[in-house]
Design a protein around this motif. Structure first.
Motif, mmCIF file in Angstrom:
data_model
loop_
_atom_site.group_PDB
_atom_site.id
_atom_site.type_symbol
_atom_site.label_atom_id
_atom_site.label_comp_id
_atom_site.label_asym_id
_atom_site.label_seq_id
_atom_site.Cartn_x
_atom_site.Cartn_y
_atom_site.Cartn_z
ATOM 1 N N LEU A 111 0.823 -1.207 0.000
ATOM 2 C CA LEU A 111 0.000 0.000 0.000
ATOM 3 C C LEU A 111 0.862 1.264 0.000
ATOM 4 C CD1 LEU A 111 -2.775 -0.949 2.606
ATOM 5 C CD2 LEU A 111 -3.060 -0.768 0.139
ATOM 6 N N THR A 112 1.887 1.254 0.852
ATOM 7 C CA THR A 112 2.749 2.436 0.963
ATOM 8 C C THR A 112 3.552 2.655 -0.303
ATOM 9 O OG1 THR A 112 2.939 2.034 3.338
ATOM 10 C CG2 THR A 112 4.557 3.511 2.347
ATOM 11 N N ARG A 113 4.086 1.585 -0.861
ATOM 12 C CA ARG A 113 4.890 1.685 -2.090
ATOM 13 C C ARG A 113 4.066 2.244 -3.245
ATOM 14 N NH1 ARG A 113 9.494 -0.385 -4.447
ATOM 15 N NH2 ARG A 113 9.312 -0.808 -6.679
ATOM 16 N N LEU A 114 2.781 1.881 -3.265
ATOM 17 C CA LEU A 114 1.897 2.324 -4.353
ATOM 18 C C LEU A 114 1.168 3.633 -4.029
ATOM 19 C CD1 LEU A 114 0.377 -1.183 -5.168
ATOM 20 C CD2 LEU A 114 2.074 0.061 -6.512
ATOM 21 N N HIS A 115 1.496 4.232 -2.875
ATOM 22 C CA HIS A 115 0.903 5.522 -2.461
ATOM 23 C C HIS A 115 -0.614 5.436 -2.294
ATOM 24 C CE1 HIS A 115 4.858 7.162 -3.375
ATOM 25 N NE2 HIS A 115 4.771 6.693 -4.604
ATOM 26 N N VAL A 116 -1.107 4.262 -1.919
ATOM 27 C CA VAL A 116 -2.552 4.107 -1.736
ATOM 28 C C VAL A 116 -3.087 4.973 -0.594
ATOM 29 C CG1 VAL A 116 -4.388 2.464 -1.146
ATOM 30 C CG2 VAL A 116 -2.618 1.824 -2.791
ATOM 31 N N PRO A 117 -2.372 5.084 0.560
ATOM 32 C CA PRO A 117 -2.890 5.973 1.614
ATOM 33 C C PRO A 117 -3.110 7.403 1.142
ATOM 34 C CG PRO A 117 -1.171 4.561 2.502
ATOM 35 C CD PRO A 117 -1.180 4.337 1.014
ATOM 36 N N ASP A 118 -2.164 7.921 0.349
ATOM 37 C CA ASP A 118 -2.316 9.292 -0.154
ATOM 38 C C ASP A 118 -3.491 9.387 -1.129
ATOM 39 O OD1 ASP A 118 -0.101 10.076 1.300
ATOM 40 O OD2 ASP A 118 1.288 9.678 -0.347
ATOM 41 N N LEU A 119 -3.613 8.394 -2.002
ATOM 42 C CA LEU A 119 -4.715 8.406 -2.971
ATOM 43 C C LEU A 119 -6.063 8.305 -2.262
ATOM 44 C CD1 LEU A 119 -3.199 5.972 -5.660
ATOM 45 C CD2 LEU A 119 -3.455 8.452 -5.854
ATOM 46 N N ALA A 120 -6.127 7.420 -1.242
ATOM 47 C CA ALA A 120 -7.379 7.269 -0.492
ATOM 48 C C ALA A 120 -7.722 8.536 0.275
ATOM 49 C CB ALA A 120 -7.267 6.088 0.476
ATOM 50 N N ALA A 121 -6.697 9.153 0.878
ATOM 51 C CA ALA A 121 -6.929 10.393 1.628
ATOM 52 C C ALA A 121 -7.438 11.497 0.707
ATOM 53 C CB ALA A 121 -5.643 10.829 2.319
ATOM 54 N N ASN A 122 -6.826 11.610 -0.461
ATOM 55 C CA ASN A 122 -7.269 12.641 -1.420
ATOM 56 C C ASN A 122 -8.681 12.372 -1.910
ATOM 57 O OD1 ASN A 122 -4.814 13.969 -1.243
ATOM 58 N ND2 ASN A 122 -3.899 12.834 -2.952
ATOM 59 N N ALA A 123 -9.000 11.079 -2.128
ATOM 60 C CA ALA A 123 -10.343 10.728 -2.607
ATOM 61 C C ALA A 123 -11.399 11.039 -1.553
ATOM 62 C CB ALA A 123 -10.384 9.245 -2.980
ATOM 63 N N ILE A 124 -11.092 10.701 -0.294
ATOM 64 C CA ILE A 124 -12.072 10.925 0.776
ATOM 65 C C ILE A 124 -12.249 12.410 1.046
ATOM 66 C CG2 ILE A 124 -12.516 10.574 3.244
ATOM 67 C CD1 ILE A 124 -11.141 7.823 2.939
ATOM 68 N N THR A 125 -11.130 13.130 1.168
ATOM 69 C CA THR A 125 -11.233 14.566 1.431
ATOM 70 C C THR A 125 -11.787 15.323 0.220
ATOM 71 O OG1 THR A 125 -8.896 14.814 0.814
ATOM 72 C CG2 THR A 125 -9.404 14.593 3.156
ATOM 73 N N GLY A 126 -11.665 14.711 -0.961
ATOM 74 C CA GLY A 126 -12.234 15.336 -2.147
ATOM 75 C C GLY A 126 -13.751 15.307 -2.170
ATOM 76 N N MET A 127 -14.344 14.388 -1.413
ATOM 77 C CA MET A 127 -15.801 14.309 -1.352
ATOM 78 C C MET A 127 -16.396 15.499 -0.608
ATOM 79 S SD MET A 127 -16.405 10.279 -0.459
ATOM 80 C CE MET A 127 -15.731 8.979 -1.478
ATOM 81 N N THR A 128 -15.711 15.893 0.479
ATOM 82 C CA THR A 128 -16.208 17.001 1.295
ATOM 83 C C THR A 128 -15.068 17.527 2.146
ATOM 84 O OG1 THR A 128 -17.778 17.663 3.021
ATOM 85 C CG2 THR A 128 -16.954 15.419 3.109
ATOM 86 N N SER A 129 -15.154 18.786 2.511
ATOM 87 C CA SER A 129 -14.177 19.374 3.424
ATOM 88 C C SER A 129 -14.770 19.571 4.817
ATOM 89 C CB SER A 129 -13.692 20.724 2.879
ATOM 90 O OG SER A 129 -14.792 21.616 2.709
#
Length: 431
Positions: free
Chosen positions: A297-315
Motif C-alpha cells: 500500500l505504501t509503495r503504491l501511495h494508496v494511503p495518499d490516494l485514499a486520503a485525497n479521494a475521501i477529502t475530495g468528497m467534502t471538506s
C-alpha cells in the motif's frame, strides 16, 4: 494503464475477491500481496523481509503476555467471582441479570481484553442462568455479545498495543487510560437499552441491594482486579514499559489463579499455555502478513490516494468523521479486528488528524468500530460464538441485537464528537 495502477487493482481486487470467497484473512492478505509484487516484477524475498520486519518490534512483545494473562485469569476460576461482584452492584434493578451481564463484562474485559473470551467464558454461565430466570434466550445472547465489546476498550487490551504500534509514536499508557470512560459509557448505554426492554417485557428484579454483600464480593474479587491496576498504573506511572508490565501481570495472574483462587492446577496451566500459543500464532501471522500488505500500500501511495479521494468528497470535518466511521463499520462486516487495525490505520489516521481528531481518540474509535464489526454478519466472530454458546440461530440473535446496535452507534458518535470522553483521563493522569 501504468504499472502502478495495475498493481493497485491487482492488490485490492484479489484481496476483496478472496475475502468474499471466505479465504482465511491471513491467506487473503498474503496472497494478494504476492500477486501485487509479481505484477511489479519485484523479488519475492521482499515478502520474508517485510514479514520479519512487521513482527520485530519490542512493543509487540506485550501482545503475547497480555494474551497469556487473559487466558490464565479467564480459566482460573475468576468468572464466578466477577459475576457475584456485578450482581452485588446492579442485580437489584429491573432486568437485574442483564445488568449483571453488562457490568461483569466490564470487569472481565479488564482482565481478558478479548470479546471472544468474554462471550465464551461469561456467556456459558450467564446465558443459561438468565434463561432459567425467565429471560428470552435471544435477548440473553444479544446482551452477552454486545457487552463483551467493553473488553476491547477497557485496558489492558492487546488490540490497543497493535494500534499503538501501527500508528507509531502513540503512548500505550495514554491509550489504556483513554479506554476507561468510553468503556463505561458503552456499558451505561447498553444498560439503558436493557432496562427499557426489561420493563417492556417485565423481566424480573434481583435481590435488594446490600452494601455488606458488595464489600464482601469486592474483597473476594480484589486479587483479580488488582492485575489491571498493576498493568495500567505501572505503565502510566512510568514504573514499567507496556511489555514489562504485561510480563509482571502474567506472573501475578499465575500466582492468583493457582495459589489464591486455586482454579488451575499445573496440568491446567500447561493446557492454558497451549491455548495461548494457538491464539498468539493467529495474531502474529496476521501482523506479519499485514506488514507485507502495508508495504505494498505504501509503495503504491494508496494511503495518499485514499486520503485525497475521501477529502475530495467534502471538506466538512463532521461529514469526514462520519465517513471514517462508516468505512470502518463496513470493513468490520467483512474483516476481523486485527487486520482492520493493521491495514486501515495507516490510511485513515492521517485523515483523522487532518480534521482535528487526536490519534488516541481515533484509536478508541477504531477499536469500537471493530468491536461492532465482531457482532455483524458475515464474519462476526463474537456473533458466531454467542450463537454457538446459546444454541440459538444466528438470524434470531441478530434480530434481538438490533436495539443494542443502536446503543453502540450512539456511543460511537459521542466518542467521535466529544473528545473529552476519551481524552480527559490521559490528559489528567498521563502528564
Amino acid at each position: 494503464m501504468s504499472v502502478e495502477t495495475t498493481a493497485i487493482i491487482v492488490l485490492l481486487a484479489s484481496f476483496f475477491i478472496m475475502v468474499f470467497l471466505r479465504f482465511p484473512i491471513a491467506y487473503a492478505v498474503a496472497l494478494s500481496s504476492v500477486l501485487c509484487l509479481l505484477s511489479q516484477g519485484l523479488p519475492l524475498t521482499t515478502i520474508c523481509q517485510q514479514m520479519v520486519k512487521g513482527i520485530s518490534s519490542f512493543s509487540l512483545m506485550a501482545v503475547p503476555f497480555f494474551i497469556t494473562m487473559g487466558c490464565l485469569m479467564g480459566t482460573g476460576g475468576i468468572s464466578d467471582k466477577l459475576i457475584a461482584l456485578a450482581n452485588a452492584c446492579v442485580g437489584w434493578m429491573r432486568g437485574g441479570m442483564a445488568m449483571v451481564n453488562i457490568v461483569a463484562s466490564y470487569f472481565f474485559g479488564g482482565i481478558s481484553g478479548s470479546a471472544s473470551a468474554d462471550t465464551a467464558s461469561l456467556g456459558s454461565i450467564l446465558i443459561p442462568m438468565m434463561v432459567d430466570q425467565g429471560y428470552d434466550a435471544d435477548f440473553s445472547t444479544a446482551v452477552t455479545i454486545t457487552s463483551s465489546c467493553e473488553g476491547l476498550l477497557v485496558p489492558p487490551s492487546h488490540n490497543m498495543v497493535i494500534y499503538a504500534t501501527t500508528a507509531g509514536g502513540i503512548s500505550v499508557g495514554s491509550l489504556f487510560l483513554a479506554g476507561y470512560i468510553p468503556g463505561a459509557l458503552l456499558a451505561a448505554s447498553l444498560m439503558i437499552g436493557s432496562y427499557i426492554i426489561s420493563v417492556k417485557r417485565n423481566y424480573p428484579k434481583g435481590d435488594k441491594f446490600s452494601f455488606a454483600v458488595l464489600l464482601k464480593q469486592l474483597s473476594v474479587s480484589f486479587w483479580a482486579l488488582a492485575a489491571v491496576l498493576i498493568v495500567v498504573f505501572g505503565v502510566v506511572g512510568g514504573v514499567f514499559t507496556a511489555t514489562e508490565s504485561a510480563a509482571v501481570a502474567v506472573i501475578y495472574s499465575l500466582i492468583v489463579s493457582v495459589f489464591i483462587y486455586k482454579g488451575l492446577d499445573w496440568k491446567g496451566v500447561w493446557r492454558v499455555l497451549g491455548d495461548c500459543v494457538d491464539t498468539l500464532s493467529i495474531v502474529m501471522i496476521l501482523i506479519a502478513t499485514s506488514s507485507i500488505f502495508g508495504y505494498c500500500l505504501t509503495r503504491l501511495h494508496v494511503p495518499d490516494l485514499a486520503a485525497n479521494a475521501i477529502t475530495g468528497m467534502t471538506s466538512n470535518p463532521i461529514l469526514l468523521a462520519l465517513l471514517l466511521n462508516l468505512i470502518l463499520l463496513v470493513l468490520g462486516c467483512i474483516m476481523d479486528m486485527a487486520p482492520i487495525i493493521l491495514i486501515a490505520t495507516p490510511i485513515l489516521l492521517p485523515i483523522a488528524t487532518s480534521i482535528g481528531l487526536d490519534p488516541i481518540q481515533f484509536g478508541i474509535m477504531v477499536i469500537l468500530n471493530c468491536g461492532i464489526g465482531l457482532l455483524t454478519p458475515p464474519v462476526g466472530a463474537v456473533l458466531f460464538i454467542g450463537s454457538a454458546v446459546a444454541k440459538e440461530p444466528m438470524e434470531k440473535v441478530v434480530k434481538a441485537t438490533l436495539p443494542f446496535y443502536l446503543c453502540m452507534i450512539i456511543t460511537l458518535l459521542l466518542i467521535t464528537f466529544i473528545p473529552g470522553i476519551s481524552m480527559w483521563l490521559p490528559t489528567v493522569l498521563a502528564k
